[in-house]
Write an enzyme that holds these catalytic residues in place. Structure first.
Site, short mmCIF file in Angstrom:
data_model
loop_
_atom_site.label_atom_id
_atom_site.label_comp_id
_atom_site.label_asym_id
_atom_site.label_seq_id
_atom_site.Cartn_x
_atom_site.Cartn_y
_atom_site.Cartn_z
CE LYS A 1 -3.89 1.90 2.72
NZ LYS A 1 -4.68 1.70 3.95
CB SER B 1 -7.92 3.55 2.98
OG SER B 1 -7.08 2.97 3.96
CB SER C 1 -8.09 0.78 5.95
OG SER C 1 -8.82 1.96 5.98
#
Ligand SMILES: [Zn+2]
Lengths: 480, 492, 95
Positions: free
Chosen positions: B79, B154, B178
């Site tokens: 990420k 996210s 997330s």
């Protein structure tokens, strides 16, 4: 003066650790800009702080030395404000659970003791340095982050001080304490000891004080004293004219010797403190406190009192000797070696040692003359006389040699040999019949002249006491 | 089976047995990524050269007979809020558009040390603030199961990449769900470890007291493997526990005791999609059939979790994001940099941050500002304690808690962007674990009639990830939801 | 919960985010909405509840006092939008 004044002081002392508070960067002073910075102290995305153990221990030691109450734990908070020298735009500081609260420092003004209350002692991180180019058409400022993250101890007093003298005494004693316990080198010229003052006035006898004025960025004790004197008169003038003193933050303009209002808006100090989630609290148990206490030496005020009592020296002299713990140690080491002559040693240290230190701009730890050497010199004094002893002392400072070897090398030992002095004085008497006659007729000065002549011939080495006796005897009894 | 379709554990096995080279794996994967990326848009940055050279390095190690790490040759997606030295790390924000960190995050260092291959950096909601990955400043990632749907957020890029076989495994970060929520929406396994299990050093902070890095993988074994690698103490994170890391992989198939599973009423009530509810009920039956006891539970303060979260998370974020000021790194506005410093800051941040980030910074500063601190931040910190106590009480009675990961399946792109509050409420089941600091795992447990994955969440005691993994593995052994892949994965 | 334009402007300034009038209006409405939801917390009596300030029970975490290398100045300044003579350069700051 028709006004009463109250003043408070916030003192910032950089702790003397080798590495910064939350990272391993050096705290060395005076390096090239931005050469002592890393992702952590630059506040790069993703970095986290980890507390320097020594910095915390130093702070705890200071809080204890300043007689603070130590809570069960200390924790850290974020103080949020934007400033280009503050890498994260928040400062890790303490607000809710300080290392120390409710302490005090005893000061002495005009022989009277007074207690100044300490509101709190807390640990925080130093900001970087902002530089404003001199040229007025330069529309930029420069930032150096070498200082950013250096551990900084903040000591906040209650508004307890009623006169400039009290403020001065407080600053000196506080500085001495910090130096004594070895947590800060308190070098004002390097900015490692700085102050912020607050001051407000009121009519004598009035119950409520006027608006508080804060003065920031005071880099020396002198500046604090000057700005407070200035503010007392500025605020007094305003009140005389029936005007209001504004609550504001001011700066001291050293060049023009005036204070002026700070131009940056401060958003009414909305710092939005909240607990720093990247650190964990520090629990402090009694054992830790007790162990820390053991590392705190006798503090200056106590030492000063003891010196007066124990060594029978004046309070003033004791004050001078205890201003620096190493100087006090030096004195005590001398006294131990010499016994008895504490008053004389104190004079030597205050007059001669301190003069040489000042001239050479060194501290007592770097001084070549050890307590043992000084004591030996003072013992020799009875044989070489005071004047020669002082000369020998300077030679000792210059060469690092001990008194005995200097006296031998330079043949400075006093001439006390009676036979030799007999010969020399006979010579002097023979060459100066007029002076001899004058003396016989009762002119006392004539003897001094004859002594002087003898000294000249012996290059000052003649033992004055023996010499005087011989001369007197020779003149009164006549040549043999 | 094509190479890219394998799990990480399988591909590692084939590489270390020298049935295939790491280079072949990377080349095949890159080919697949280049084919699918235009559609799904999972990656913000692909490090093709870096990946290939690392692959060659590992192949060399193997041919020299040298020892290799736990993740030898496994291409991993990261990420884009975790710092990678020398590789752009943007947080999907314009303010860090060209930021190249000079250091590796702790987890990045760990996976490199275990010979993993970082294939690229995945898309996310800007600064991990969002539940749909629509808040990225650069691109919208699509759900491989239905490209009209969001992948969740996210960590939407990481979850979509794993689901579309565009990465063998991925790292996400979980502040309010997330990792688990996008894993659930994309049919992946996603685990949020106990707060303090994994170092946050190098994870670009959103909310420091809630953030935790976790694996997103194709199956439970891979999650155990990746957790094994990233867990453990780090001297650079004061909040990272100095506890020993148990072996998550050995005995993963063995559950000795009869387990008591808590079923919290509040997580099965109003607002829960009926298809999800029935999938969860079926799942619970499977556990019962395997000897577990179900215990009805109440977590009375969890209904306050979202409100609590949006104060604490935004307060911390408002401060964490203050450093993006155009002074030391990142974007600086050209508009006003000559005038004065306050304008420079305000313009830089106005240009650099997207709306959701601005909204949260404003809210956080509001909650901390003079006169509101007690009413908001302090109040929320107290309710947080009540929520934590709910879980502590519950775990005196049960070994773990099972509930849905999300109240709905993946929603349509654009559906909730105008209503921030509605978006926030999609994290209602995942937020409590972050507030309490406990671990949670989401695993696939079914599909809606529209073919969208359904996630089941298992919550556990502090540092009891091992039990969560065993529970998840048991379910996986009994079902084949995790084997189902999106249709798109077959369209070569 | 009502939040005024003045308050939006105040926190926008605290946040150092320049907002257009349009944005102020939108954020005002959205924040009011969220704050209204957050009001829910007032249903709970928390007078006797301790705040939970930390997500772990850890305490007394320190690093040893020792030097570690800094970053090279070139690397540091390479990150910066503007620098001169080894310093970071910013618009003039008036004290
Ligand atoms: Zn540093």
């Amino acid at each position: 003066m028709k006004y009463e004044v109250v003043m408070g002081l916030e003192t910032h002392a950089e702790l003397n650790t080798v590495s910064k508070l939350f990272c391993g960067c050096s705290t060395k002073f005076g390096s090239e800009p931005n050469t002592q910075a890393c992702p952590i102290c630059l506040g790069l995305p993703g970095v986290l702080p980890v507390m320097n153990e020594r910095a915390f221990e130093h702070s705890l030691k200071a809080a204890i030395a300043l007689n603070c109450e130590i809570g069960r734990f200390a924790s850290f908070d974020r103080k949020n404000y934007y400033y280009p020298d503050l890498p994260k735009n928040y400062q890790i500081s303490q607000s809710y659970f300080n290392i120390g609260n409710n302490g005090y420092v005893d000061i002495v003004v005009k022989g009277k003791k007074k207690r100044i209350d300490i509101h709190n002692v807390h640990l925080e991180e130093e900001a970087g340095k902002l530089i404003h180019p001199e040229k007025s058409d330069d529309d930029y400022s420069l930032v150096d982050f070498n200082r950013a993250g250096v551990p900084l101890l903040e000591i906040v007093t209650e508004p307890d001080m009623r006169s400039i003298e009290e403020v001065e005494s407080y600053m000196q004693i506080l500085r001495n304490i910090l130096l004594y316990i070895g947590v800060s080198d308190c070098k004002m010229q390097e900015g490692s000891l700085r102050f912020e003052a607050s001051i407000s006035l009121c009519e004598k006898g009035a119950k409520v004080y006027g608006n508080r004025v804060e003065i920031k960025n005071l880099n020396s004790m002198k500046a604090v004293l000057k700005v407070l004197a200035y503010e007392i008169s500025r605020q007094g003038d305003l009140l005389d004219k029936g005007k209001e003193v504004l609550m504001e933050t001011r700066l001291w303009d050293e060049v023009n010797a005036v204070s002026r209002r700070m131009r940056t808006k401060e958003e009414a100090h909305d710092y939005r403190y909240f607990p720093e989630p990247d650190l964990v609290p520090v629990w402090i148990d009694q054992k830790w406190i007790d162990e820390t206490k053991k590392t705190i030496p006798e503090l200056p005020v106590n030492k000063r009192q003891r010196f007066v009592k124990e060594y029978l020296i004046s309070d003033y002299d004791a004050g001078v000797l205890t201003e620096d713990i190493f100087l006090a140690d030096y004195f005590e080491a001398c006294v131990k070696l010499a016994r008895n002559s504490s008053k004389e040693l104190s004079n030597w240290i205050i007059n001669d040692v301190l003069r040489e230190l000042n001239e050479r701009k060194i501290n007592i730890q770097e001084f070549t003359v050890t307590p043992k050497m000084l004591v030996e010199l003072i013992k020799e004094k009875s044989t070489v006389g005071n004047a020669i002893a002082k000369e020998v002392f300077i030679e000792m400072v210059n060469t690092g040699k001990n008194a005995q070897s200097i006296i031998n090398e330079k043949n400075l030992a006093q001439l006390s040999d009676v036979d030799e002095l007999n010969t020399i004085t006979a010579n002097v008497i023979e060459k100066n019949p007029k002076a001899v006659e004058d003396y016989k007729r009762g002119k006392k000065n004539a003897l001094a002249f004859l002594i002087g002549q003898t000294m000249k011939m012996t290059k000052g080495k003649a033992n004055p006491k023996i010499l005087t006796e011989i001369l007197k005897e020779k003149i009164t009894t006549g040549p043999k | 089976m094509l190479l890219h379709e394998l799990t990480a554990s399988k591909v590692r096995e084939r590489i270390t047995k020298r049935e295939v080279t790491a280079q072949e794996v990377v080349e095949e994967l890159l080919e697949w990524i280049n084919l699918k990326e235009p559609l799904i848009k999972t990656y913000l940055c692909l490090d093709e050269d870096g990946a290939l050279s690392k692959a060659k390095e590992i192949d060399e190690k193997l041919s020299n007979g040298n020892k290799v790490g736990l993740l030898a040759g496994v291409p991993i997606a990261i990420k884009d809020n975790m710092c990678t030295a020398g590789v752009k790390t943007t947080c999907a924000s314009k303010i860090l558009e060209n930021f190249i960190p000079p250091y590796d995050a702790f987890v990045v260092k760990r996976i490199k040390d275990e010979d993993a291959i970082i294939i690229g950096k995945t898309n996310l909601d800007e600064f991990a603030m969002g539940s749909s990955t629509e808040n990225s400043a650069f691109q919208i990632t699509r759900n491989p199961w239905d490209i009209d749907c969001i992948p969740g957020g996210s960590s939407g890029g990481s979850a979509a990449a794993v689901s579309a076989d565009m990465a063998f495994m991925a790292l996400g970060s979980d502040t309010g769900g997330s990792v688990r929520q996008p894993a659930s929406f994309c049919g992946d396994v996603g685990l949020k470890p106990t707060y303090g299990r994994v170092s946050r050093y190098g994870l670009i902070a959103f909310a420091s007291s809630l953030d935790q890095i976790g694996p997103i993988t194709k199956d439970v074994l891979d999650t155990a493997l990746l957790l094994q690698v990233i867990s453990g103490h780090d001297n650079f994170d004061s909040t990272c526990a100095a506890l020993d890391v148990p072996n998550y992989i050995s005995d993963i198939d063995r559950l000795d005791d009869v387990l008591k599973i808590g079923v919290p009423r509040e997580f099965f009530g109003e607002g829960l999609n009926t298809e999800i509810k029935s999938a969860l009920m079926d799942a619970l039956k499977i556990y019962e059939a395997n000897g577990a006891k179900l215990v009805d539970l109440s977590l009375p303060h969890c209904e306050y979790a979202v409100a609590t979260y949006y104060i604490i998370a935004t307060a911390e974020a408002s401060s964490n994001l203050a450093r993006y000021d155009g002074v030391r790194y990142g974007h600086r506005s050209r508009l006003s940099s000559d005038s004065n410093i306050v304008d420079m800051y305000s313009q830089t941040r106005a240009e650099g941050f997207g709306n959701e980030v601005k909204r949260r910074i404003l809210l956080g500063n509001y909650a901390l500002s003079t006169g509101y601190y007690e009413a908001y931040y302090l109040k929320a910190s107290k309710v947080r304690n009540l929520i934590k106590n709910d879980f502590e009480d519950a775990f005196k009675k049960v070994d773990c808690i099972i509930c849905p990961t999300c109240p709905t399946p993946a929603f349509k792109i654009g559906e909730r962007v105008t209503e921030p509050l509605e978006m926030y409420l999609s994290d209602i089941y995942t937020i409590p674990a972050n507030l309490a600091g406990i671990p949670g795992i989401s695993i696939p447990c079914g599909f809606t009639s529209a073919g969208l994955p359904i996630g089941m969440q298992i919550l556990g005691k502090y540092f009891d990830e091992r039990k969560l993994l065993k529970m998840a593995k048991l379910f996986e052994n009994e079902t084949d939801f995790h084997l189902k892949r999106p249709k798109l994965n077959q369209q070569v | 919960m009502d939040i005024g334009l003045k308050e939006i402007e105040y926190i926008a300034n605290l946040s150092r985010i320049a907002l257009t009038d349009e944005e102020k209006k939108t954020f005002k409405k959205q924040l009011a909405n969220i704050l209204d939801y957050i009001k829910k917390l007032n249903e709970l009596d928390t007078d006797t509840v301790e705040p939970m300030a930390y997500a772990t029970d850890l305490k007394n975490v320190f690093r040893k006092e020792e030097l570690t290398p800094s970053l090279s100045r070139q690397k540091i300044l390479n990150l910066s939008p503007s620098n001169v003579n080894g310093f970071f350069k910013v618009p003039k700051v008036i004290e």
